[in-house]
Design an enzyme around this catalytic site. Structure first.
Site, PDB file in Angstrom:
ATOM      1  NE  ARG A   1      20.291   1.576 -59.373  1.00  0.00           N
ATOM      2  CZ  ARG A   1      19.585   1.292 -58.264  1.00  0.00           C
ATOM      3  NH1 ARG A   1      18.433   0.638 -58.336  1.00  0.00           N
ATOM      4  NH2 ARG A   1      20.020   1.653 -57.097  1.00  0.00           N
ATOM      5  NE  ARG A   2      23.038  -0.276 -57.152  1.00  0.00           N
ATOM      6  CZ  ARG A   2      22.377  -0.895 -56.184  1.00  0.00           C
ATOM      7  NH1 ARG A   2      21.950  -2.109 -56.355  1.00  0.00           N
ATOM      8  NH2 ARG A   2      22.124  -0.289 -55.057  1.00  0.00           N
TER       9      ARG A   2
ATOM     10  CG  HIS B   1      12.474   7.629 -58.170  1.00  0.00           C
ATOM     11  ND1 HIS B   1      11.332   8.369 -57.943  1.00  0.00           N
ATOM     12  CD2 HIS B   1      12.556   6.739 -57.141  1.00  0.00           C
ATOM     13  CE1 HIS B   1      10.740   7.933 -56.823  1.00  0.00           C
ATOM     14  NE2 HIS B   1      11.465   6.955 -56.325  1.00  0.00           N
ATOM     15  CG  PHE B   2      17.897   7.022 -55.910  1.00  0.00           C
ATOM     16  CD1 PHE B   2      19.087   7.669 -55.683  1.00  0.00           C
ATOM     17  CD2 PHE B   2      17.924   5.786 -56.542  1.00  0.00           C
ATOM     18  CE1 PHE B   2      20.284   7.126 -56.097  1.00  0.00           C
ATOM     19  CE2 PHE B   2      19.114   5.220 -56.959  1.00  0.00           C
ATOM     20  CZ  PHE B   2      20.301   5.902 -56.738  1.00  0.00           C
ATOM     21  CG  HIS B   3      20.417  11.600 -57.424  1.00  0.00           C
ATOM     22  ND1 HIS B   3      20.643  10.296 -57.800  1.00  0.00           N
ATOM     23  CD2 HIS B   3      21.541  11.995 -56.760  1.00  0.00           C
ATOM     24  CE1 HIS B   3      21.860   9.928 -57.401  1.00  0.00           C
ATOM     25  NE2 HIS B   3      22.421  10.937 -56.764  1.00  0.00           N
TER      26      HIS B   3
ATOM     27  CG  HIS C   1       9.063   1.588 -49.986  1.00  0.00           C
ATOM     28  ND1 HIS C   1       9.573   2.165 -51.114  1.00  0.00           N
ATOM     29  CD2 HIS C   1       8.043   2.371 -49.598  1.00  0.00           C
ATOM     30  CE1 HIS C   1       8.878   3.248 -51.424  1.00  0.00           C
ATOM     31  NE2 HIS C   1       7.946   3.398 -50.521  1.00  0.00           N
TER      32      HIS C   1
ATOM     33  CE1 TYR D   1       6.609   7.629 -48.468  1.00  0.00           C
ATOM     34  CE2 TYR D   1       7.235   5.331 -48.605  1.00  0.00           C
ATOM     35  CZ  TYR D   1       6.660   6.443 -49.166  1.00  0.00           C
ATOM     36  OH  TYR D   1       6.160   6.392 -50.432  1.00  0.00           O
TER      37      TYR D   1
HETATM   38 FE1  HAS Z   1      10.969   5.691 -54.581  1.00  0.00          FE
HETATM   39  C1  HAS Z   1      13.063   3.283 -55.960  1.00  0.00           C
HETATM   40  C2  HAS Z   1       8.248   4.146 -55.905  1.00  0.00           C
HETATM   41  C3  HAS Z   1       8.921   8.051 -53.156  1.00  0.00           C
HETATM   42  C4  HAS Z   1      13.622   6.814 -52.696  1.00  0.00           C
HETATM   43  N1  HAS Z   1      12.976   5.156 -54.391  1.00  0.00           N
HETATM   44  C5  HAS Z   1      13.640   4.162 -55.069  1.00  0.00           C
HETATM   45  C6  HAS Z   1      15.014   4.149 -54.672  1.00  0.00           C
HETATM   46  C7  HAS Z   1      15.172   5.120 -53.709  1.00  0.00           C
HETATM   47  C8  HAS Z   1      13.877   5.764 -53.553  1.00  0.00           C
HETATM   48  C9  HAS Z   1      16.443   5.462 -52.950  1.00  0.00           C
HETATM   49  O1  HAS Z   1       7.542   1.465 -57.132  1.00  0.00           O
HETATM   50  C10 HAS Z   1      16.099   3.241 -55.242  1.00  0.00           C
HETATM   51  C11 HAS Z   1      16.285   2.011 -54.418  1.00  0.00           C
HETATM   52  C12 HAS Z   1      17.379   1.153 -55.016  1.00  0.00           C
HETATM   53  O2  HAS Z   1      18.554   1.459 -54.804  1.00  0.00           O
HETATM   54  O3  HAS Z   1      17.077   0.204 -55.735  1.00  0.00           O
HETATM   55  N2  HAS Z   1       8.956   6.052 -54.587  1.00  0.00           N
HETATM   56  C13 HAS Z   1       8.019   5.314 -55.208  1.00  0.00           C
HETATM   57  C14 HAS Z   1       6.706   5.919 -55.019  1.00  0.00           C
HETATM   58  C15 HAS Z   1       6.901   7.041 -54.249  1.00  0.00           C
HETATM   59  C16 HAS Z   1       8.321   7.101 -53.964  1.00  0.00           C
HETATM   60  C17 HAS Z   1       5.398   5.448 -55.559  1.00  0.00           C
HETATM   61  N3  HAS Z   1      11.216   7.158 -53.214  1.00  0.00           N
HETATM   62  C18 HAS Z   1      10.229   7.996 -52.749  1.00  0.00           C
HETATM   63  C19 HAS Z   1      10.783   8.861 -51.736  1.00  0.00           C
HETATM   64  C20 HAS Z   1      12.119   8.500 -51.584  1.00  0.00           C
HETATM   65  C21 HAS Z   1      12.371   7.429 -52.536  1.00  0.00           C
HETATM   66  C22 HAS Z   1       9.984   9.921 -51.001  1.00  0.00           C
HETATM   67  C23 HAS Z   1      13.169   9.032 -50.691  1.00  0.00           C
HETATM   68  C24 HAS Z   1      12.989   9.946 -49.803  1.00  0.00           C
HETATM   69  N4  HAS Z   1      10.704   4.066 -55.735  1.00  0.00           N
HETATM   70  C25 HAS Z   1       9.493   3.560 -56.113  1.00  0.00           C
HETATM   71  C26 HAS Z   1       9.704   2.278 -56.807  1.00  0.00           C
HETATM   72  C27 HAS Z   1      11.066   2.025 -56.820  1.00  0.00           C
HETATM   73  C28 HAS Z   1      11.675   3.159 -56.141  1.00  0.00           C
HETATM   74  C29 HAS Z   1       8.671   1.379 -57.381  1.00  0.00           C
HETATM   75  C30 HAS Z   1      11.786   0.816 -57.427  1.00  0.00           C
HETATM   76  C31 HAS Z   1      12.203   1.093 -58.799  1.00  0.00           C
HETATM   77  C32 HAS Z   1      13.008  -0.072 -59.341  1.00  0.00           C
HETATM   78  O4  HAS Z   1      12.488  -0.731 -60.229  1.00  0.00           O
HETATM   79  O5  HAS Z   1      14.114  -0.296 -58.872  1.00  0.00           O
HETATM   80  C33 HAS Z   1       5.799   7.960 -53.759  1.00  0.00           C
HETATM   81  O6  HAS Z   1       5.756   7.965 -52.359  1.00  0.00           O
HETATM   82  C34 HAS Z   1       5.896   9.343 -54.305  1.00  0.00           C
HETATM   83  C35 HAS Z   1       4.694  10.167 -53.950  1.00  0.00           C
HETATM   84  C36 HAS Z   1       4.888  11.601 -54.285  1.00  0.00           C
HETATM   85  C37 HAS Z   1       4.141  12.294 -55.110  1.00  0.00           C
HETATM   86  C38 HAS Z   1       4.449  13.764 -55.364  1.00  0.00           C
HETATM   87  C39 HAS Z   1       3.387  14.700 -54.865  1.00  0.00           C
HETATM   88  C40 HAS Z   1       3.709  16.121 -55.272  1.00  0.00           C
HETATM   89  C41 HAS Z   1       4.410  16.999 -54.522  1.00  0.00           C
HETATM   90  C42 HAS Z   1       4.832  18.395 -54.930  1.00  0.00           C
HETATM   91  C43 HAS Z   1       4.045  19.102 -55.956  1.00  0.00           C
HETATM   92  C44 HAS Z   1       4.719  20.420 -56.203  1.00  0.00           C
HETATM   93  C45 HAS Z   1       4.222  21.383 -56.982  1.00  0.00           C
HETATM   94  C46 HAS Z   1       4.936  22.682 -57.204  1.00  0.00           C
HETATM   95  C47 HAS Z   1       2.904  21.195 -57.645  1.00  0.00           C
HETATM   96  C48 HAS Z   1       3.062  11.647 -55.844  1.00  0.00           C
HETATM   97  C49 HAS Z   1       4.826  16.657 -53.154  1.00  0.00           C
HETATM   98  C50 HAS Z   1       5.071  23.502 -55.931  1.00  0.00           C
HETATM   99  C51 HAS Z   1       5.102  24.980 -56.214  1.00  0.00           C
HETATM  100  C52 HAS Z   1       5.690  25.894 -55.390  1.00  0.00           C
HETATM  101  C53 HAS Z   1       5.459  27.324 -55.638  1.00  0.00           C
HETATM  102  C54 HAS Z   1       6.587  25.499 -54.292  1.00  0.00           C
END
Ligand code: HAS
Length: 540
Positions: free
Chosen positions: A428-429, A365-367, A215, A219
């Site tokens: 997946r996989r 999600h991860f893409h 995890h 980050y």
């Molecule tokens: Fe994740 C699985 C939970 C963030 C990458 N994650 C993965 C896997 C990868 C990955 C590679 O809780 C698969 C691993 C595998 O192979 O098994 N992830 C989270 C949570 C966050 C999160 C809570 N993940 C990331 C980031 C990654 C990443 C960043 C890579 C860089 N993830 C999980 C969980 C799993 C998981 C479980 C396991 C699932 C399972 O069962 O296998 C948080 O940090 C995310 C927080 C982000 C936000 C977004 C805030 C909003 C933003 C933008 C707003 C934009 C607007 C529009 C309003 C809450 C930043 C803008 C407008 C303009 C005009 C520009």
């Protein structure tokens, strides 16, 4: 500003990252097409797992790590004006390149098809794990190089706030050093002996050690991308970052809570208590706060820039430089991150995770995360730093302009279809997603729509790679230099230091949280006694 050997280091690591991206993309294409119903099957089951392993390792570990090392040198030198030590950079390259090539040989030979998470009891060829261990040692040498630059700057600049870009690089290194002991113990204690001598291993212990590392790894990818929003985007738009303090707060939240959350990848694992999983869920929500703070800060900066260009309540969005590929890539990646992050919140919920775990939802999600907020951002900043690092302008400005939009459209379609397919239970996989004709009918059209999106962003990747390699040969001589890029930051070193700049306090709190977060699961695993199982050796 940059010494010759620093330029050589940046050139080699960034070029190598592009090679990894290109190869990883090729594997991505092969497995995407092969597993989509109605599309030609390019490889058999064993080829599918080789391609999937190659895709995961090259994209998640090699492309990201090498690009991050290059950009870290760029940011540290241009912000702190302190140069790296030549020997440390040289040693980093020898170890990381040597380790990567060693690990790549068994993967390409199909003798380490254990996927990028390499869960035991499946065990691949020893060279895969040995190469990986050497890469990790190389990254530690690089970490020492960054810390050395930082400390030399700190000694000469007491009483000054850390510039926001360099703060991000240091945060990345701290998180890497928090995370890698987990992986090192797993690889040295179990995986190398298992691959060499067939040592039986405890699967739950190794999965827990892996996710202790896995995890914070996300980050490690994310923060360098966030550096682009805090240190590069304001310069691009000619405004100050909305809040340097909030940026530093976000970094500190990442340092504190990115490690003791690994169990959210193990909600379905038996042998870990509900209480331990609940603790990790709670901490996961605190690490997500760092992204929310970032979202607020970046949007406020964008609004400031849009209004400064004459925009009103909502029209400020249209005033932003959407035709500039660097800005467009950053902003589009940020929007995709919004969707990916919200999906992450769903993943982190103990109960909802049971619905989506191991389905295509997670692939979606991860893409949106590592495939967008990280990869698309790295592509976009390439357009900015390329002339400084390689002394050549980007070959085709028009291709650079359309590339981020293609990535956005393709990724949006792909991720939406895969998220929905995941809710319908598509796994997946799995190389044959039709389950020999027995799968629910709804899966096929969703997978096909996803594949159309996948092909669009794959094409965008091909355009990116061709454009950067063409620039090396045919790009016009550079018209910008390092000094012109580092002017007008919203976060110059003269910023007042804040409580967030006292990194030693936060490192201690982070270590305490890690001890709290992992004492319970480790006690649970060890108090029952380990249950080593025979490994399944697929290393040929
Ligand atoms: Fe994740 C699985 C939970 C963030 C990458 N994650 C993965 C896997 C990868 C990955 C590679 O809780 C698969 C691993 C595998 O192979 O098994 N992830 C989270 C949570 C966050 C999160 C809570 N993940 C990331 C980031 C990654 C990443 C960043 C890579 C860089 N993830 C999980 C969980 C799993 C998981 C479980 C396991 C699932 C399972 O069962 O296998 C948080 O940090 C995310 C927080 C982000 C936000 C977004 C805030 C909003 C933003 C933008 C707003 C934009 C607007 C529009 C309003 C809450 C930043 C803008 C407008 C303009 C005009 C520009």
């Amino acid at each position: 500003m940059f010494k010759d050997y620093e330029k050589v280091f940046m050139r080699i690591s960034i070029l190598f990252s592009f090679v990894a991206l290109a190869l990883g993309g090729l594997f991505g294409f092969i497995q995407l097409v092969s597993r989509t119903p109605g599309f030609p099957r390019l490889v058999d089951a064993s080829g599918y797992y080789t391609a999937l392993t190659g895709h995961g390792v090259l994209m998640a570990i090699i492309w990201t790590a090498f690009f991050i090392m290059g950009i870290a040198v760029f940011v540290m030198v241009s912000e702190l004006r302190v140069n790296f030590r030549k020997t440390l950079l040289g040693l980093t390259l020898v170890l990381t390149l040597g380790g990567t090539v060693t690990a790549a040989i068994p993967i390409l030979a199909g003798r380490a098809s254990v996927l990028y998470t390499f869960y035991p009891p499946l065990i691949g060829h020893p060279l895969f794990y040995i190469g990986l261990a050497v890469v990790i040692v190389g990254t530690w040498v690089f970490s020492a190089a960054v810390i050395d630059v930082f400390l030399r700057w700190r000694r000469a600049n007491r009483g000054v706030g850390i510039p926001v870009g360099a703060f991000g690089v240091i945060t990345t290194i701290i998180i890497w050093l928090e995370a890698t002991p987990g992986l090192s113990i797993e690889v040295l204690m179990d995986l190398i002996p298992a691959s060499l001598f067939g040592k039986p291993v405890d699967v739950l212990l190794d999965r827990t050690l892996f996710w202790y590392f896995g995890h914070p790894l996300v980050y490690f990818w994310l923060i360098p991308a966030i550096v682009a929003f805090y240190a590069i985007m304001p310069k691009l738009l000619g405004v100050e970052l909305y809040s340097v303090k909030a940026a530093k707060l976000a970094y500190i939240l990442f340092i504190l809570a990115s490690t003791p959350v690994g169990l959210h990848h193990q909600f379905v694992d038996s042998g870990l208590s509900f209480e331990a999983k609940l603790l990790h869920t709670t901490l996961t929500y605190s690490v997500a706060l760092g992204s929310f703070v970032t979202a607020f800060n970046v949007l406020a900066t964008l609004e400031r820039a849009g209004r400064a260009r004459g925009g009103g309540a909502f029209s400020w969005i249209l005033k932003l430089p959407w035709r500039n590929p660097v800005f467009a890539g950053l902003a589009l990646a940020f929007i995709l991150f919004g969707f990916g992050g919200i999906g992450g919140i769903v993943n982190a919920s103990l109960t909802m995770n049971y619905v989506v775990h191991n389905t295509l939802w997670v692939v979606g999600h991860f893409h949106l995360t590592v495939g967008s907020i990280v990869t698309l951002v790295f592509m976009s900043i390439t357009y900015l730093i390329f002339p400084v690092v390689f002394d050549r302008n980007i070959f085709s400005g028009s291709l650079a302009k359309i590339q981020p939009y293609m990535w956005f459209v393709g990724m949006f379609i792909f991720a939406l279809a895969y998220h929905i397919a995941g809710i319908y239970g598509a796994p997946r996989r799995v190389d044959d997603s039709s389950y020999m004709g027995l799968s629910p009918e709804i899966w096929s059209p969703l997978l096909q729509i996803g594949a159309v999106g996948g092909l669009i962003f794959w094409l965008s990747g091909v355009i990116f790679i061709l454009n950067v390699f063409a620039s090396l040969k045919f790009g016009a001589p550079a018209t910008v230099n390092g000094a012109s890029l580092s002017n007008g930051s919203g976060s110059e070193p003269e910023d007042e230091p804040t409580i967030f700049d006292r990194l030693s306090i936060w490192i201690i709190v982070a270590l305490i949280l890690i001890v709290i977060g992992y004492t319970v699961p480790m006690m649970e695993i060890f108090s029952r006694g380990l249950s080593p199982v025979e490994i399944v050796y697929i290393g040929g």
